[in-house]
Design a protein around this motif. Sequence first.
Motif, short mmCIF file in Angstrom:
data_model
loop_
_atom_site.label_atom_id
_atom_site.label_comp_id
_atom_site.label_asym_id
_atom_site.label_seq_id
_atom_site.Cartn_x
_atom_site.Cartn_y
_atom_site.Cartn_z
N LEU A 1 6.56 -0.56 -17.87
CA LEU A 1 6.17 0.70 -16.84
C LEU A 1 4.56 0.62 -17.27
O LEU A 1 3.91 0.80 -15.57
CB LEU A 1 6.75 1.71 -18.10
N SER A 2 4.09 -0.04 -18.08
CA SER A 2 2.82 -0.82 -17.85
C SER A 2 1.99 -0.75 -16.44
O SER A 2 1.42 -1.11 -16.11
CB SER A 2 1.44 -0.49 -18.91
N MET A 3 2.91 -1.85 -16.36
CA MET A 3 2.72 -3.25 -15.28
C MET A 3 2.71 -2.61 -14.34
O MET A 3 2.14 -2.96 -12.69
CB MET A 3 3.08 -4.58 -15.28
N LEU A 4 3.75 -1.28 -13.50
CA LEU A 4 4.41 -0.36 -12.50
C LEU A 4 2.78 0.00 -12.10
O LEU A 4 2.90 -0.02 -10.42
CB LEU A 4 4.71 0.63 -13.31
N SER A 5 2.09 -0.28 -12.68
CA SER A 5 0.52 0.66 -12.27
C SER A 5 -0.53 -0.68 -10.86
O SER A 5 -0.71 0.18 -10.32
CB SER A 5 -0.58 1.49 -13.42
N TYR A 6 0.27 -2.26 -11.60
CA TYR A 6 -0.53 -2.66 -10.61
C TYR A 6 -0.01 -2.82 -8.75
O TYR A 6 -0.77 -3.46 -8.38
CB TYR A 6 -0.66 -3.92 -11.19
N ILE A 7 1.17 -2.36 -9.06
CA ILE A 7 2.48 -2.51 -7.59
C ILE A 7 2.40 -0.77 -6.88
O ILE A 7 3.07 -0.44 -6.39
CB ILE A 7 3.68 -3.86 -8.08
N THR A 8 2.34 0.15 -7.38
CA THR A 8 1.49 1.23 -6.96
C THR A 8 1.25 1.16 -6.03
O THR A 8 1.40 1.70 -4.68
CB THR A 8 1.00 2.54 -7.88
N PRO A 9 0.30 -0.10 -5.39
CA PRO A 9 -0.34 0.46 -3.94
C PRO A 9 0.89 0.31 -2.73
O PRO A 9 0.67 0.90 -1.70
CB PRO A 9 -1.63 -0.73 -4.24
N LEU A 10 1.54 -0.78 -3.75
CA LEU A 10 2.90 -1.12 -2.92
C LEU A 10 4.04 -0.06 -2.28
O LEU A 10 4.49 -0.48 -1.30
CB LEU A 10 2.84 -2.71 -4.03
N PHE A 11 4.13 -0.18 -3.59
CA PHE A 11 5.04 1.38 -3.69
C PHE A 11 4.82 2.30 -2.42
O PHE A 11 5.54 3.07 -2.01
CB PHE A 11 5.04 1.73 -5.18
N ASN A 12 2.94 2.50 -2.72
CA ASN A 12 2.93 4.31 -1.75
C ASN A 12 3.38 3.86 -0.58
O ASN A 12 3.70 4.21 0.32
CB ASN A 12 1.57 4.16 -2.54
N VAL A 13 2.59 1.90 -0.40
CA VAL A 13 2.49 2.14 0.88
C VAL A 13 4.17 1.98 1.95
O VAL A 13 4.68 1.74 2.83
CB VAL A 13 2.05 0.00 1.57
N VAL A 14 4.93 0.95 0.56
CA VAL A 14 6.36 1.43 1.09
C VAL A 14 7.14 2.52 1.34
O VAL A 14 7.54 2.87 2.72
CB VAL A 14 7.40 0.42 0.02
N LEU A 15 7.12 3.21 0.35
CA LEU A 15 7.63 4.44 0.46
C LEU A 15 7.53 5.71 1.87
O LEU A 15 7.67 6.52 2.52
CB LEU A 15 7.63 5.12 -0.80
N ILE A 16 5.85 5.51 1.64
CA ILE A 16 4.89 6.29 2.46
C ILE A 16 5.31 5.79 4.23
O ILE A 16 5.31 7.18 4.56
CB ILE A 16 3.56 6.69 2.32
N SER A 17 5.62 4.68 4.43
CA SER A 17 5.98 4.41 5.53
C SER A 17 7.47 5.18 5.95
O SER A 17 7.46 5.27 7.02
CB SER A 17 6.40 2.97 5.56
N PHE A 18 8.05 5.18 4.95
CA PHE A 18 9.80 6.34 5.58
C PHE A 18 9.98 7.33 4.76
O PHE A 18 9.99 8.04 5.77
CB PHE A 18 11.11 5.17 4.33
N PHE A 19 9.15 7.53 3.81
CA PHE A 19 8.24 9.87 3.74
C PHE A 19 6.82 9.95 4.03
O PHE A 19 6.90 9.78 3.04
CB PHE A 19 9.18 9.38 2.52
N PRO A 20 6.48 9.56 5.30
CA PRO A 20 5.39 10.31 5.81
C PRO A 20 4.88 11.65 5.27
O PRO A 20 3.61 11.95 4.57
CB PRO A 20 4.36 9.58 7.26
#
Length: 320
Positions: free
Chosen positions: A232-251
């Motif tokens: 769960l703590s490591m998710l913070s390191y890939i949060t920017p990637l999650f943000n880019v992917v999800l925001i591209s689908f749900f801007p």
Amino acid sequence: MNLTKRDDFQEALVKNLIIVILGIVINCINGIIVLTFCKNSVFHSDSRYILYMNLVVNDMILIYVSVTLYVLTYIYPNLNALMCCILVMTGSTTRKNTTIILASMAIERYIAICKPLRHAQICTVRRTYIIIALTWGVGFVPALVDVIIVLATQPIGFFSKGVFCFPPILYNTRYHAENVKVVQALYMSFVWLTLIYTYFMIFRTARSAKRDTASAKKAQNTILLHGAQLLLSMLSYITPLFNVVLISFFPIHRSKITFLNYLITNIIPRLLSPLIYSVRDQKFAKHMSQYYSCKVILFKGGLKRRRLKCSSKRVCSLKG
């Protein structure tokens, strides 16, 4: 963190209330755990609980800094750069401490289960506190390097300016990016190798042992929980990637996505620490329940005695 200013007042208020309330609840629970540890000397000579208290205090500081930074992005976005550096350094240090503390706790469980006869000699109180000091030192070095890079690449007047207090904005040079990659690779590889090695060694000991397998299995489960907490703590390191992917689908839901990612990667993992020991550990849970139940009983008993004294005085005065 909130990187957009599209939230209306109601949405911003709800988000901040959720973060602040969760932060207060988690720190109150952790505060009770620390108080229980301080009030019961039986834990003071056990390296396991000393390391756990280090994790709890570290989480309390991390929660405080993280919630403060989140709220500041809404109410005071242009923070003084020097104050921002102090907050970010503290948050960065405590975040890296979490992974190292989890590794040290896994090693302590490995020694307790796989080398029980040498546990008392290796895991002494003095050595435990030395490990804690080294943990904070190792966690502080990368944060200090980031500040040194800022000093080398920015004019001294930079620290008197107002900045949006968010690490990727504060530390925006390629040197910072390289530092982050190297540190994350070293820290995570060390911690994961430690967790995997200790888990399988304890697993092998549990299968070959003829007795006390319950302790070994409990240690296995504890390390698994440490691994879940680390994931769960490591998710913070890939949060920017999650943000880019999800925001591209749900801007349209950009702000909600960043909020949920922050909640899942920064706040929720801190809830696991109390569960691992204060709830699962019978010894610690017993002292917690006894201490607070005694406080309640004494408080109620004191009130009853006061009422009886008052009523007896009234009766005596009437008779007189």
